[in-house]
Scaffold this motif. Structure first.
Motif, mmCIF file in Angstrom:
data_model
loop_
_atom_site.group_PDB
_atom_site.id
_atom_site.type_symbol
_atom_site.label_atom_id
_atom_site.label_comp_id
_atom_site.label_asym_id
_atom_site.label_seq_id
_atom_site.Cartn_x
_atom_site.Cartn_y
_atom_site.Cartn_z
ATOM 1 N N LEU A 246 70.913 113.885 78.928
ATOM 2 C CA LEU A 246 72.448 114.147 79.534
ATOM 3 C C LEU A 246 72.597 113.870 80.858
ATOM 4 N N GLY A 247 71.438 113.459 81.559
ATOM 5 C CA GLY A 247 71.956 112.967 82.775
ATOM 6 C C GLY A 247 72.058 114.187 83.977
ATOM 7 N N PHE A 248 71.746 115.575 83.684
ATOM 8 C CA PHE A 248 71.720 116.567 84.567
ATOM 9 C C PHE A 248 71.396 116.563 85.743
ATOM 10 N N ASP B 239 67.756 114.960 90.606
ATOM 11 C CA ASP B 239 67.752 114.629 89.269
ATOM 12 C C ASP B 239 66.588 115.317 88.456
ATOM 13 N N VAL B 240 67.068 115.892 87.185
ATOM 14 C CA VAL B 240 66.015 116.561 86.541
ATOM 15 C C VAL B 240 64.740 115.913 86.336
ATOM 16 N N LYS B 241 64.572 114.686 86.513
ATOM 17 C CA LYS B 241 63.286 113.949 86.363
ATOM 18 C C LYS B 241 62.290 114.458 87.504
ATOM 19 N N THR B 242 62.634 114.938 88.661
ATOM 20 C CA THR B 242 62.070 115.199 89.795
ATOM 21 C C THR B 242 61.452 116.438 89.675
ATOM 22 N N LEU B 243 61.914 117.317 88.701
ATOM 23 C CA LEU B 243 61.359 118.679 88.818
ATOM 24 C C LEU B 243 60.116 118.908 88.115
ATOM 25 N N LYS C 164 61.206 123.001 85.358
ATOM 26 C CA LYS C 164 61.952 122.496 84.286
ATOM 27 C C LYS C 164 61.933 123.813 83.249
ATOM 28 N N PHE C 165 60.847 124.228 83.133
ATOM 29 C CA PHE C 165 60.881 125.654 82.359
ATOM 30 C C PHE C 165 61.968 126.591 82.577
ATOM 31 N N ASN C 166 62.119 126.996 84.009
ATOM 32 C CA ASN C 166 62.878 128.005 84.462
ATOM 33 C C ASN C 166 64.358 127.305 84.151
ATOM 34 N N ALA C 167 64.531 126.117 84.547
ATOM 35 C CA ALA C 167 65.880 125.657 84.581
ATOM 36 C C ALA C 167 66.388 125.673 82.930
ATOM 37 N N SER C 168 65.596 125.330 81.982
ATOM 38 C CA SER C 168 65.873 125.391 80.724
ATOM 39 C C SER C 168 65.953 126.948 80.120
ATOM 40 N N LEU C 169 65.331 127.763 80.591
ATOM 41 C CA LEU C 169 65.407 129.089 80.326
ATOM 42 C C LEU C 169 66.678 129.473 80.875
ATOM 43 N N CYS C 170 67.253 129.405 82.078
ATOM 44 C CA CYS C 170 68.365 129.842 82.583
ATOM 45 C C CYS C 170 69.536 129.324 81.995
ATOM 46 N N LEU C 171 69.402 127.932 81.410
ATOM 47 C CA LEU C 171 70.377 127.283 80.596
ATOM 48 C C LEU C 171 70.701 127.667 79.426
ATOM 49 N N ALA C 172 69.631 128.273 78.559
ATOM 50 C CA ALA C 172 69.554 128.811 77.527
ATOM 51 C C ALA C 172 70.415 130.148 77.361
ATOM 52 N N GLY D 65 55.882 125.280 76.743
ATOM 53 C CA GLY D 65 56.399 125.213 78.147
ATOM 54 C C GLY D 65 55.755 126.008 78.990
ATOM 55 N N PHE D 66 55.021 126.958 78.551
ATOM 56 C CA PHE D 66 54.247 127.974 79.434
ATOM 57 C C PHE D 66 53.075 127.341 80.050
ATOM 58 N N GLY D 67 52.482 126.513 79.315
ATOM 59 C CA GLY D 67 51.160 125.707 79.945
ATOM 60 C C GLY D 67 51.598 125.099 81.177
ATOM 61 N N SER D 68 52.696 124.512 81.202
ATOM 62 C CA SER D 68 52.956 123.816 82.605
ATOM 63 C C SER D 68 53.458 124.913 83.665
ATOM 64 N N LEU D 69 53.263 126.060 83.901
ATOM 65 C CA LEU D 69 53.752 126.818 84.723
ATOM 66 C C LEU D 69 52.459 127.203 85.596
ATOM 67 N N ASP D 70 52.669 127.321 86.948
ATOM 68 C CA ASP D 70 51.544 127.674 87.701
ATOM 69 C C ASP D 70 51.587 129.382 87.628
#
Length: 125
Positions: A10-12, A24-28, A33-41, A65-70
């Motif tokens: 969507l070009g967020f 741009d979300v592509k730089t996250l 990305k996981f945190n932003a997606s959870l907040c958005l949901a 998504g959890f596997g991408s988290l530090d």
């Protein structure tokens, strides 16, 4: 700009409080990305409930998504999910991350057999 017919988001953009700039979300990173997606949901669920008086969204399923988290982001995500659960929401998590499995007290394991079928086992710690 994306070419016509090609799938794109969507070009967020995300406002980065640390830098004070839009990103741009592509730089996250994966964790961001996981945190932003959870907040958005969660925000969308709250908006839907406030606009539609009779609708209650008390259940949420999160698929990976959890596997991408530090490590720090994973602990924050687990704490957030536990807080959500304690506020009355039912949270279902689909994950292979062992640390997450250990943090969640009730687990439905799905295992595949060599014969080609699956079975489930419900574990409560």
């Amino acid at each position: 700009m994306e070419k016509r017919g090609r799938q794109s988001g969507l070009g967020f953009d995300v406002y980065d409080h640390y830098t004070g700039q839009l990103r741009d979300v592509k730089t996250l990173s994966g964790g961001e990305k996981f945190n932003a997606s959870l907040c958005l949901a969660l925000g969308m669920a709250d908006v839907i409930q406030s606009y539609e008086g009779g609708i209650s969204l008390e259940t949420m399923f999160i698929d990976e998504g959890f596997g991408s988290l530090d490590e720090e982001s994973l602990h924050k995500a687990i704490d957030t999910l536990i807080d959500l659960q304690q506020s009355g929401r039912m949270i279902g998590v689909i994950s292979h991350v062992q640390e997450l499995k250990q943090a969640i007290p009730a687990i439905l394991e799905v295992k595949k057999t060599r014969e080609g079928y699956s079975y489930t086992n419900f574990c409560v710690s």
